[in-house]
Design an enzyme around this catalytic site. Structure first.
Site, PDB file in Angstrom:
ATOM      1  N   ARG A 160       0.812  -1.232   0.000  1.00  0.00           N
ATOM      2  CA  ARG A 160       0.000   0.000   0.000  1.00  0.00           C
ATOM      3  C   ARG A 160       0.847   1.286   0.000  1.00  0.00           C
ATOM      4  O   ARG A 160       0.356   2.358   0.319  1.00  0.00           O
ATOM      5  CB  ARG A 160      -0.971   0.047   1.183  1.00  0.00           C
ATOM      6  N   SER A 239     -11.249  -0.574   2.317  1.00  0.00           N
ATOM      7  CA  SER A 239     -10.599  -0.827   3.619  1.00  0.00           C
ATOM      8  C   SER A 239     -10.226   0.502   4.255  1.00  0.00           C
ATOM      9  O   SER A 239      -9.561   1.324   3.622  1.00  0.00           O
ATOM     10  CB  SER A 239      -9.323  -1.635   3.443  1.00  0.00           C
ATOM     11  N   GLU A 340      -6.032   3.908   5.847  1.00  0.00           N
ATOM     12  CA  GLU A 340      -5.596   3.779   4.462  1.00  0.00           C
ATOM     13  C   GLU A 340      -5.976   5.008   3.631  1.00  0.00           C
ATOM     14  O   GLU A 340      -5.155   5.511   2.872  1.00  0.00           O
ATOM     15  CB  GLU A 340      -6.178   2.506   3.845  1.00  0.00           C
TER      16      GLU A 340
HETATM   17  N1  EPU Z   1     -11.886 -10.671   8.534  1.00  0.00           N
HETATM   18  C1  EPU Z   1     -12.735 -10.548   9.614  1.00  0.00           C
HETATM   19  N2  EPU Z   1     -13.955  -9.960   9.428  1.00  0.00           N
HETATM   20  C2  EPU Z   1     -14.359  -9.505   8.226  1.00  0.00           C
HETATM   21  C3  EPU Z   1     -13.516  -9.631   7.119  1.00  0.00           C
HETATM   22  C4  EPU Z   1     -12.276 -10.195   7.298  1.00  0.00           C
HETATM   23  O1  EPU Z   1     -12.389 -10.955  10.709  1.00  0.00           O
HETATM   24  O2  EPU Z   1     -15.480  -8.959   8.154  1.00  0.00           O
HETATM   25  C5  EPU Z   1     -10.539 -11.245   8.733  1.00  0.00           C
HETATM   26  C6  EPU Z   1     -10.513 -12.714   8.524  1.00  0.00           C
HETATM   27  O3  EPU Z   1      -9.555 -13.285   9.399  1.00  0.00           O
HETATM   28  C7  EPU Z   1     -10.066 -12.851   7.088  1.00  0.00           C
HETATM   29  C8  EPU Z   1      -9.069 -11.719   7.000  1.00  0.00           C
HETATM   30  O4  EPU Z   1      -9.640 -10.701   7.813  1.00  0.00           O
HETATM   31  O5  EPU Z   1      -9.471 -14.086   6.818  1.00  0.00           O
HETATM   32  C9  EPU Z   1      -8.808 -11.208   5.607  1.00  0.00           C
HETATM   33  O6  EPU Z   1     -10.023 -10.678   5.064  1.00  0.00           O
HETATM   34  P1  EPU Z   1     -10.164 -10.290   3.523  1.00  0.00           P
HETATM   35  O7  EPU Z   1      -9.736 -11.419   2.682  1.00  0.00           O
HETATM   36  O8  EPU Z   1     -11.517  -9.735   3.306  1.00  0.00           O
HETATM   37  O9  EPU Z   1      -9.068  -9.182   3.320  1.00  0.00           O
HETATM   38  P2  EPU Z   1      -8.696  -7.852   4.144  1.00  0.00           P
HETATM   39  O10 EPU Z   1      -7.352  -8.093   4.747  1.00  0.00           O
HETATM   40  O11 EPU Z   1      -9.749  -7.410   5.041  1.00  0.00           O
HETATM   41  C10 EPU Z   1      -7.407  -6.887   2.076  1.00  0.00           C
HETATM   42  C11 EPU Z   1      -7.269  -5.562   1.420  1.00  0.00           C
HETATM   43  C12 EPU Z   1      -8.461  -5.296   0.485  1.00  0.00           C
HETATM   44  C13 EPU Z   1      -8.505  -6.413  -0.539  1.00  0.00           C
HETATM   45  C14 EPU Z   1      -8.635  -7.743   0.198  1.00  0.00           C
HETATM   46  C15 EPU Z   1      -8.596  -8.947  -0.726  1.00  0.00           C
HETATM   47  C16 EPU Z   1      -6.011  -4.151   2.919  1.00  0.00           C
HETATM   48  C17 EPU Z   1      -6.069  -3.040   3.922  1.00  0.00           C
HETATM   49  N3  EPU Z   1      -7.175  -4.509   2.410  1.00  0.00           N
HETATM   50  O12 EPU Z   1      -8.557  -6.813   2.928  1.00  0.00           O
HETATM   51  O13 EPU Z   1      -8.229  -4.085  -0.179  1.00  0.00           O
HETATM   52  O14 EPU Z   1      -9.574  -6.243  -1.440  1.00  0.00           O
HETATM   53  O15 EPU Z   1      -7.520  -7.904   1.116  1.00  0.00           O
HETATM   54  O16 EPU Z   1      -7.278  -9.129  -1.178  1.00  0.00           O
HETATM   55  O17 EPU Z   1      -4.924  -4.662   2.630  1.00  0.00           O
HETATM   56  C18 EPU Z   1      -8.604  -1.726   0.061  1.00  0.00           C
HETATM   57  O18 EPU Z   1      -7.390  -1.616   0.204  1.00  0.00           O
HETATM   58  O19 EPU Z   1      -9.383  -0.726   0.100  1.00  0.00           O
HETATM   59  C19 EPU Z   1      -9.165  -3.051  -0.118  1.00  0.00           C
HETATM   60  C20 EPU Z   1     -10.474  -3.254  -0.219  1.00  0.00           C
END
Ligand code: EPU
Length: 345
Positions: A160, A239, A340
């Site tokens: 990021r 995010s 972010e």
């Molecule tokens: N999780 C929760 N609750 C939720 C959603 C997720 O506890 O409601 C936990 C779970 O442990 C899950 C983990 O978070 O396994 C990862 O969740 P997710 O795959 O949805 O990914 P994220 O880490 O929340 C990141 C990026 C997103 C991107 C997704 C998919 C960042 C800050 N965010 O989200 O990017 O789409 O992975 O790769 O790195 C953005 O940057 O605006 C964005 C949407």
């Protein structure tokens, strides 16, 4: 090119929040960008470069300088090299790359915003980051008043982050065009757990690019991470916090605070002795569950990491929820969460 005054910024952001820009101008050519930089310099105005407005939170007082809205258009393709002007819609570019069988950005489907923003925050999702396909970034260097073509290494990419949004060169460059080196005749990328599950459930063994695009769109839609017109929870910036990287030595304390065995704390390896934690998990275990509300600001009901404007929220309300979350997560887990979206004030 018209320099307008007192232009409300809310309609230019996916949060639909923000006061006016003192000055506002739209650039459709590279010489417009130069003229805007000169205008700001002559009047000693601060300059803010606005793309798709999908990763910004504009203060209620607005911005007391010049907002430069990037609206340059044009896409060129030569074999597997795609070159797009900064103002092009990102998802339209992904869609056309998939349709023409070019691999490398298919997992980045459904991300709101424009091409110019992708190198700035090194957009990434579902196992791909633009830093892996960007060949060059064309930008106006405000320090030398010259156009430069920066190669991938010169962009200084990490999670990021890039040279454009951190360090001494932050805000020095204004991106006008990005060139992506994609690949022809290669399999689609399926590395992220969510995607693997999706295809396993569907019984699909070797998905094509279009199937990966559709899978990502469907997963993102379920998490409210696609800007859907008229949806009550459409007003967000994706995010809201980055996934923090912490010392692995902190895990026992985090597990204890969450009242769970250490093995149940989700984490991803992130270099020697460090782990990346899902910020969404930290929020949920600190009590900020889906739908948690403070005034008109709320945690999305579909993904804990997206803060939403429930309608009529002020930037101050979103910032208050941000502060409440940061304070509680720091107190409980000893982890600092970094927002972010860019704060514009
Ligand atoms: N999780 C929760 N609750 C939720 C959603 C997720 O506890 O409601 C936990 C779970 O442990 C899950 C983990 O978070 O396994 C990862 O969740 P997710 O795959 O949805 O990914 P994220 O880490 O929340 C990141 C990026 C997103 C991107 C997704 C998919 C960042 C800050 N965010 O989200 O990017 O789409 O992975 O790769 O790195 C953005 O940057 O605006 C964005 C949407």
């Amino acid at each position: 090119m018209e320099f307008r005054q007192h232009v409300s910024l809310a309609p230019f952001t996916t949060f639909e929040i923000g006061g006016p820009a003192r000055w506002f101008v739209e650039a459709t050519t590279e010489s417009d960008i130069e003229a805007a930089v000169d205008f700001a310099k002559e009047r000693k105005l601060r300059l803010f470069v606005l793309g798709g407005g999908s990763n910004v939170l504009v203060s209620d007082a607005g911005f007391d300088g010049l907002v430069l809205h990037i609206a340059l258009r044009g896409i060129e393709r030569s074999a597997a090299i795609l070159s797009a002007a900064a103002g092009e819609d990102w998802d339209a570019l992904v869609s056309s790359s998939v349709a023409t069988d070019l691999a490398g950005i298919e997992c980045l489907s459904g991300i709101p915003g424009t091409v110019g923003g992708t190198p700035v925050q090194n957009v990434g999702a579902y196992g791909q980051e633009v830093s892996r396909t960007i060949r060059t970034v064309r930008a106006f260097d405000r320090a030398t008043r010259k156009w430069v073509d920066l190669n991938n290494v010169a962009c200084g990419f990490s999670y990021r982050r890039s040279r454009f949004n951190q360090g001494p060169d932050r805000d020095r460059f204004i991106v006008s065009r990005v060139t992506y080196a994609l690949a022809q005749n290669v399999p689609a990328s399926v590395t992220y757990a969510d995607l693997k599950h999706y295809f396993k459930n569907q019984g699909v063994a070797d998905p094509c690019l279009q199937q990966v695009r559709e899978a990502v769109l469907s997963i993102r839609l379920g998490k409210g991470m696609v800007v859907t017109p008229d949806h009550p929870e459409r007003r967000s910036a994706g995010s809201f916090f980055k996934n923090p990287v912490v010392s692995a030595a902190k895990l026992p304390h985090i597990a204890e605070a969450a009242k769970l065995p250490e093995a149940e704390v989700p984490r991803y390896p992130a270099g020697a002795e460090e782990v990346k934690l899902p910020a969404a998990w930290l929020l949920e275990h600190a009590g900020f569950v889906k739908g948690y509300r403070q005034g008109a600001a709320a945690v999305s009901t579909r993904h804990t990491l997206a803060l939403t404007n429930q309608g009529g929220a002020t930037a101050a309300e979103i910032a208050a929820l941000r502060d409440t979350i940061q304070t509680r997560v720091r107190e409980l887990f000893g982890v600092a969460l970094e927002p972010e979206p860019v704060w514009v004030a």
